[in-house]
Design a protein around this motif. Structure first.
Motif, PDB file in Angstrom:
ATOM      1  N   THR A   5       0.839  -1.194   0.000  1.00 24.90           N
ATOM      2  CA  THR A   5       0.000   0.000   0.000  1.00 24.90           C
ATOM      3  C   THR A   5       0.872   1.241   0.000  1.00 24.90           C
ATOM      4  O   THR A   5       1.769   1.380   0.837  1.00 24.90           O
ATOM      5  CB  THR A   5      -0.929   0.035   1.236  1.00 24.90           C
ATOM      6  N   VAL A   6       0.597   2.126  -0.949  1.00 30.71           N
ATOM      7  CA  VAL A   6       1.269   3.423  -1.030  1.00 30.71           C
ATOM      8  C   VAL A   6       0.240   4.483  -0.675  1.00 30.71           C
ATOM      9  O   VAL A   6      -0.712   4.711  -1.431  1.00 30.71           O
ATOM     10  CB  VAL A   6       1.843   3.675  -2.444  1.00 30.71           C
ATOM     11  N   LEU A   7       0.405   5.102   0.494  1.00 33.78           N
ATOM     12  CA  LEU A   7      -0.478   6.195   0.896  1.00 33.78           C
ATOM     13  C   LEU A   7       0.026   7.470   0.246  1.00 33.78           C
ATOM     14  O   LEU A   7       1.187   7.849   0.419  1.00 33.78           O
ATOM     15  CB  LEU A   7      -0.501   6.358   2.417  1.00 33.78           C
ATOM     16  N   THR A   8      -0.855   8.125  -0.488  1.00 35.56           N
ATOM     17  CA  THR A   8      -0.482   9.319  -1.241  1.00 35.56           C
ATOM     18  C   THR A   8      -1.129  10.544  -0.621  1.00 35.56           C
ATOM     19  O   THR A   8      -2.344  10.579  -0.438  1.00 35.56           O
ATOM     20  CB  THR A   8      -0.913   9.153  -2.717  1.00 35.56           C
ATOM     21  N   LEU A   9      -0.295  11.530  -0.294  1.00 38.21           N
ATOM     22  CA  LEU A   9      -0.765  12.793   0.273  1.00 38.21           C
ATOM     23  C   LEU A   9      -0.520  13.888  -0.747  1.00 38.21           C
ATOM     24  O   LEU A   9       0.619  14.087  -1.188  1.00 38.21           O
ATOM     25  CB  LEU A   9      -0.015  13.123   1.565  1.00 38.21           C
ATOM     26  N   VAL A  10      -1.573  14.598  -1.112  1.00 40.66           N
ATOM     27  CA  VAL A  10      -1.478  15.668  -2.105  1.00 40.66           C
ATOM     28  C   VAL A  10      -1.457  17.003  -1.373  1.00 40.66           C
ATOM     29  O   VAL A  10      -2.378  17.327  -0.625  1.00 40.66           O
ATOM     30  CB  VAL A  10      -2.656  15.610  -3.108  1.00 40.66           C
ATOM     31  N   GLY A  11      -0.404  17.781  -1.624  1.00 39.92           N
ATOM     32  CA  GLY A  11      -0.210  19.046  -0.919  1.00 39.92           C
ATOM     33  C   GLY A  11      -1.106  20.174  -1.366  1.00 39.92           C
ATOM     34  O   GLY A  11      -1.250  21.163  -0.656  1.00 39.92           O
ATOM     35  N   SER A  12      -1.730  20.056  -2.514  1.00 42.35           N
ATOM     36  CA  SER A  12      -2.617  21.114  -2.994  1.00 42.35           C
ATOM     37  C   SER A  12      -4.044  20.835  -2.546  1.00 42.35           C
ATOM     38  O   SER A  12      -4.493  19.684  -2.564  1.00 42.35           O
ATOM     39  CB  SER A  12      -2.576  21.196  -4.522  1.00 42.35           C
ATOM     40  N   LEU A  13      -4.755  21.886  -2.176  1.00 42.67           N
ATOM     41  CA  LEU A  13      -6.140  21.733  -1.727  1.00 42.67           C
ATOM     42  C   LEU A  13      -7.155  22.038  -2.830  1.00 42.67           C
ATOM     43  O   LEU A  13      -8.342  21.790  -2.649  1.00 42.67           O
ATOM     44  CB  LEU A  13      -6.395  22.654  -0.523  1.00 42.67           C
ATOM     45  N   THR A  74       4.369   2.384   2.226  1.00 38.22           N
ATOM     46  CA  THR A  74       5.165   3.493   1.697  1.00 38.22           C
ATOM     47  C   THR A  74       4.296   4.739   1.666  1.00 38.22           C
ATOM     48  O   THR A  74       3.086   4.644   1.460  1.00 38.22           O
ATOM     49  CB  THR A  74       5.643   3.177   0.253  1.00 38.22           C
ATOM     50  N   LEU A  75       4.921   5.902   1.852  1.00 38.99           N
ATOM     51  CA  LEU A  75       4.232   7.182   1.684  1.00 38.99           C
ATOM     52  C   LEU A  75       4.729   7.837   0.409  1.00 38.99           C
ATOM     53  O   LEU A  75       5.925   7.788   0.107  1.00 38.99           O
ATOM     54  CB  LEU A  75       4.517   8.124   2.857  1.00 38.99           C
ATOM     55  N   LEU A  76       3.817   8.458  -0.325  1.00 33.79           N
ATOM     56  CA  LEU A  76       4.158   9.225  -1.510  1.00 33.79           C
ATOM     57  C   LEU A  76       3.570  10.618  -1.332  1.00 33.79           C
ATOM     58  O   LEU A  76       2.360  10.776  -1.220  1.00 33.79           O
ATOM     59  CB  LEU A  76       3.598   8.569  -2.771  1.00 33.79           C
ATOM     60  N   ALA A 105       4.138   8.064  12.932  1.00 32.58           N
ATOM     61  CA  ALA A 105       3.828   7.228  11.772  1.00 32.58           C
ATOM     62  C   ALA A 105       4.897   7.324  10.690  1.00 32.58           C
ATOM     63  O   ALA A 105       5.002   6.440   9.846  1.00 32.58           O
ATOM     64  CB  ALA A 105       2.461   7.610  11.213  1.00 32.58           C
ATOM     65  N   LEU A 106       5.700   8.377  10.702  1.00 34.43           N
ATOM     66  CA  LEU A 106       6.770   8.513   9.712  1.00 34.43           C
ATOM     67  C   LEU A 106       8.050   7.777  10.093  1.00 34.43           C
ATOM     68  O   LEU A 106       8.905   7.550   9.248  1.00 34.43           O
ATOM     69  CB  LEU A 106       7.125   9.996   9.503  1.00 34.43           C
ATOM     70  N   ALA A 107       8.177   7.386  11.335  1.00 31.25           N
ATOM     71  CA  ALA A 107       9.420   6.771  11.815  1.00 31.25           C
ATOM     72  C   ALA A 107       9.775   5.533  10.999  1.00 31.25           C
ATOM     73  O   ALA A 107       9.067   4.531  11.025  1.00 31.25           O
ATOM     74  CB  ALA A 107       9.304   6.418  13.295  1.00 31.25           C
ATOM     75  N   GLY A 108      10.836   5.637  10.215  1.00 33.87           N
ATOM     76  CA  GLY A 108      11.304   4.530   9.403  1.00 33.87           C
ATOM     77  C   GLY A 108      10.467   4.222   8.173  1.00 33.87           C
ATOM     78  O   GLY A 108      10.748   3.268   7.458  1.00 33.87           O
ATOM     79  N   LYS A 109       9.433   5.004   7.918  1.00 25.51           N
ATOM     80  CA  LYS A 109       8.523   4.742   6.798  1.00 25.51           C
ATOM     81  C   LYS A 109       9.172   5.159   5.480  1.00 25.51           C
ATOM     82  O   LYS A 109       9.557   6.311   5.322  1.00 25.51           O
ATOM     83  CB  LYS A 109       7.226   5.535   7.000  1.00 25.51           C
ATOM     84  N   PRO A 110       9.296   4.235   4.514  1.00 26.29           N
ATOM     85  CA  PRO A 110       9.795   4.634   3.200  1.00 26.29           C
ATOM     86  C   PRO A 110       8.893   5.723   2.617  1.00 26.29           C
ATOM     87  O   PRO A 110       7.673   5.561   2.564  1.00 26.29           O
ATOM     88  CB  PRO A 110       9.717   3.342   2.385  1.00 26.29           C
ATOM     89  N   THR A 111       9.504   6.838   2.204  1.00 28.05           N
ATOM     90  CA  THR A 111       8.747   8.000   1.746  1.00 28.05           C
ATOM     91  C   THR A 111       9.389   8.587   0.499  1.00 28.05           C
ATOM     92  O   THR A 111      10.596   8.832   0.471  1.00 28.05           O
ATOM     93  CB  THR A 111       8.692   9.077   2.862  1.00 28.05           C
TER      94      THR A 111
END
Length: 185
Positions: A5-13, A74-76, A105-111
Motif C-alpha cells: 500500500t502506497v499512501l499518497t498525500l497531495v499538498g494542494s487543496l 510506503t508514503l508518496l 507514523a513517519l518513523a522509518g517509513k519509506p517515503t
C-alpha cells in the motif's frame, strides 16, 4: 503475492489541482501488486498544536491520517510549490505524522516525493523541502524516486496527466524505484 500500500498525500487543496490529477494518474498506473490510496483533503486537518495532540483528544482528521500512514507500506508525497517551498497543508501533515517524536507514523517509513508546478523546474524546491522535513521527522527518504513535471498549468490545461505518455512513463519509473527500495520478500 501480497499487495503493498502506497499512501499518497497531495499538498494542494484545489479541486482542479494538477498535483491531484498527477496523484490520480499515479493511482491509475500502479502495478498490479501496488494499491495506491489517495488520502482525503489535508485541509481538514487542524494545524499541529501539541496542546490538542493528547491521547483521546486528537482531532479525528489527524487521527485518521496517522492510522492510514501506520497501515501503509510506503508514503508518496505529491507537492506543488508555493512561494518556492512546500505548501502549508502538506507540511502540517508531516508535522502530525512526526509525533510522538521518534515513534510517529513517519518513523522509518519509506517515503517518496514527486510533484508538478507551474515553473520551469516542476517544483523541485518544494520537493527538496518536503524530503528534508519528512527525513527530519524520521522517514526513510527514497532519494532515487524523482518526478518533477514543469509547466503544469499549460501542460495539463487540456490533457490529464494520465493521458500524457511522457508522464505515464515517468510514473512507471517512480514505481520501479519504489520497488527497488523495498526489501526482498
Amino acid at each position: 503475492m501480497t499487495k503493498s500500500t502506497v499512501l499518497t498525500l497531495v499538498g494542494s487543496l484545489r479541486a482542479e489541482s494538477t498535483n491531484q490529477k498527477l496523484a490520480e494518474a499515479i493511482q491509475l498506473n500502479a502495478p498490479e501488486q501496488v494499491d495506491v490510496v489517495i488520502h482525503g483533503n489535508l485541509g481538514n486537518i487542524p494545524f499541529y498544536n501539541e496542546d490538542i495532540d493528547v491521547e483521546g483528544q486528537v482531532p479525528e482528521a489527524a487521527a485518521a491520517l496517522r492510522a492510514a500512514a501506520n497501515e501503509a507500506d510506503t508514503l508518496l508525497l505529491v507537492t506543488p510549490e508555493h512561494n518556492g517551498t512546500v505548501p502549508a497543508a502538506l507540511k502540517n501533515a508531516i508535522d502530525w505524522l512526526s509525533r510522538p517524536f521518534g515513534a510517529g507514523a513517519l518513523a522509518g517509513k519509506p517515503t517518496a516525493v514527486v510533484g508538478t508546478a507551474f515553473g520551469q523546474y516542476g517544483g523541485v524546491w518544494a520537493q527538496d523541502e518536503a524530503r528534508k522535513a519528512a527525513g527530519i521527522a524520521g522517514a526513510q527518504i527514497l532519494e532515487d524516486v524523482k518526478l518533477a513535471v514543469p509547466g503544469s498549468m499549460v501542460r495539463f490545461a487540456e490533457v490529464h496527466p494520465k493521458d500524457d505518455a511522457e508522464v505515464v512513463e515517468q510514473i512507471k519509473g517512480v514505481f520501479d524505484a519504489i520497488t527497488a527500495s523495498q526489501p526482498a520478500a
